[in-house]
Design a protein around this motif. Structure first.
Motif, PDB file in Angstrom:
ATOM      1  N   GLU A 186       0.833  -1.209   0.000  1.00  0.00           N
ATOM      2  CA  GLU A 186       0.000   0.000   0.000  1.00  0.00           C
ATOM      3  C   GLU A 186       0.864   1.255   0.000  1.00  0.00           C
ATOM      4  O   GLU A 186       1.893   1.318   0.672  1.00  0.00           O
ATOM      5  N   MET A 235       0.328   5.292   0.790  1.00  0.00           N
ATOM      6  CA  MET A 235      -0.564   6.263   1.408  1.00  0.00           C
ATOM      7  C   MET A 235       0.060   7.642   1.267  1.00  0.00           C
ATOM      8  O   MET A 235       1.267   7.797   1.437  1.00  0.00           O
ATOM      9  N   ARG A 286      -4.004   5.127  -1.382  1.00  0.00           N
ATOM     10  CA  ARG A 286      -4.954   6.030  -0.742  1.00  0.00           C
ATOM     11  C   ARG A 286      -4.325   7.419  -0.649  1.00  0.00           C
ATOM     12  O   ARG A 286      -3.187   7.546  -0.203  1.00  0.00           O
ATOM     13  N   THR A 287      -5.070   8.429  -1.081  1.00  0.00           N
ATOM     14  CA  THR A 287      -4.549   9.790  -1.085  1.00  0.00           C
ATOM     15  C   THR A 287      -5.577  10.745  -0.490  1.00  0.00           C
ATOM     16  O   THR A 287      -6.769  10.647  -0.792  1.00  0.00           O
ATOM     17  N   GLN A 324      -7.941   5.133  -4.184  1.00  0.00           N
ATOM     18  CA  GLN A 324      -8.964   5.743  -3.341  1.00  0.00           C
ATOM     19  C   GLN A 324      -8.548   7.165  -3.004  1.00  0.00           C
ATOM     20  O   GLN A 324      -7.392   7.416  -2.667  1.00  0.00           O
ATOM     21  N   ARG A 326      -9.771  10.837  -0.941  1.00  0.00           N
ATOM     22  CA  ARG A 326     -10.673  11.537  -0.025  1.00  0.00           C
ATOM     23  C   ARG A 326     -10.249  12.997   0.089  1.00  0.00           C
ATOM     24  O   ARG A 326      -9.081  13.333  -0.105  1.00  0.00           O
ATOM     25  N   GLU A 344      -4.387   7.663   9.220  1.00  0.00           N
ATOM     26  CA  GLU A 344      -5.672   6.966   9.350  1.00  0.00           C
ATOM     27  C   GLU A 344      -6.701   7.861  10.031  1.00  0.00           C
ATOM     28  O   GLU A 344      -7.894   7.838   9.676  1.00  0.00           O
ATOM     29  N   TRP A 385      -7.840  10.191   7.432  1.00  0.00           N
ATOM     30  CA  TRP A 385      -8.612   9.453   6.430  1.00  0.00           C
ATOM     31  C   TRP A 385     -10.054   9.256   6.884  1.00  0.00           C
ATOM     32  O   TRP A 385     -10.991   9.410   6.085  1.00  0.00           O
ATOM     33  N   PRO A 410     -15.097  10.895   1.034  1.00  0.00           N
ATOM     34  CA  PRO A 410     -14.765  10.234  -0.235  1.00  0.00           C
ATOM     35  C   PRO A 410     -15.004  11.158  -1.423  1.00  0.00           C
ATOM     36  O   PRO A 410     -15.984  11.903  -1.460  1.00  0.00           O
TER      37      PRO A 410
END
Length: 331
Positions: free
Chosen positions: A150, A152, A182-183, A208, A210, A255, A258, A263
């Motif tokens: 992953e 991030m 994830r960004t 993903q 957000r 996290e 996040w 979203p």
């Protein structure tokens, strides 16, 4: 001297001593002088040429578009020259493709040595400080290539679209090999339509995204084991952190942000066709009532579309919205 250099040494030169590659096209001056020869029956006499034409004449001869004779210069059929140069380009392309196929195997011993060597860390095992944008980008590129689980990223503030374009291929490769991405962005980033297009390309492959409408710390985290944090405002110095407790802290911080972020699926999905038309008319300066009249819609319907556009672009007023949409109106 390599074979490629030997071949290059035998390529024709222009009047200034520069090598004429097969991919080079005639300049405007060369085209004009060649057409002059055609208008004169495909022939140029030395008396027809001005002193300023001599360098251009030499370039045309070097390209093979004019052939010297005992009394002047004769025009050559460009199709013959094109066929010859096309064959040279195809041969060159074939050699490059063969070289590209062989290159990974040629570099394999170096790759094995690189994989077997532990990554450089500071004596304390906490962080390595790197200075210089080019070196920082290179280190980050290496971490992306090695990432297996992953990636991030928290990216506050505006995002330079050129940087996103530069990393697109590597980001898509990461996603295609099964890594998660994830960004977190801030609203100011997705207000830029060019940035949104870049983000959407990644989202289409599973990334993903957000949006967090509050301050956050810029950080990149690779496989929960390496974190990159800028240590200067201009980003010219960064800390590459490998100490487990510190990385775990940064992961927990990410996290937390996040969970609070929203979203971006709605922002990444293309708007309704009517919404696009309404946005373009607003960007041209039309009022809500004028837009409704132009499209044959009720003002209530137009107001609903405008509300969606304001949410999408984070605009507080119609003026701000029209300003945000000006790029779409031009396109």
């Amino acid at each position: 001297m390599t074979a490629e250099r030997v071949k290059r040494a035998h390529l024709p030169k222009d009047a200034h001593g520069r090598t004429l590659l097969p991919s080079d096209e005639p300049t405007a001056a060369e085209r004009a002088l060649y057409l002059t020869a055609i208008r004169q029956g495909g022939y140029l006499r030395p008396d027809d040429l001005a002193a300023t034409d001599r360098p251009t004449l030499a370039d045309l001869v070097a390209r093979g578009l004019l052939t010297p004779t005992a009394t002047g210069y004769t025009a050559v059929d460009p199709r013959c020259v094109g066929d010859r140069l096309g064959a040279e380009l195809r041969t060159r392309a074939t050699r490059l493709l063969v070289h590209a196929e062989r290159l990974p195997a040629a570099l394999a011993p170096l790759s094995h040595a690189y994989d077997a060597t532990p990554r450089i860390a500071s004596p304390t095992g906490e962080a390595t400080y790197v200075e210089g944008n080019a070196i920082i980008r290179q280190r980050i590129s290496e971490l992306l290539s090695d990432c297996t689980v992953e990636f991030m990223a928290a990216q506050p503030g505006p995002r330079p679209v050129e940087g996103l374009r530069m990393t697109l291929a590597q980001d898509l490769a990461l996603l295609r090999r099964g890594c998660a991405m994830r960004t977190i962005y801030q609203p100011v980033a997705i207000a830029d339509t060019d940035v949104m297009r870049q983000v959407a390309l990644r989202a289409a492959q599973g990334a993903q995204v957000r949006i967090l409408d509050e301050p956050c710390q810029r950080v990149l985290i690779f496989d929960h084991s390496v974190a990159v944090v800028p240590t200067t405002e201009d980003g010219t110095r960064a800390a590459f952190v490998t100490e487990p407790a510190t990385v775990a802290f940064l992961v927990a911080h990410f996290e937390r942000d996040w969970v609070r972020a929203t979203p971006a699926d709605h922002d990444l999905n293309p708007p309704h066709a009517n919404t696009v038309r309404i946005g373009r008319l607003l960007a041209r300066g039309l009022t809500q009532r004028a837009v409704a009249t132009r499209l044959g819609l009720s003002e209530r319907t137009v107001a609903a579309h405008i509300s969606r556009l304001r949410d999408r672009y984070g605009a507080q007023t119609l003026f701000q919205l029209g300003w945000q949409l000006r790029g779409d109106a031009d396109g």
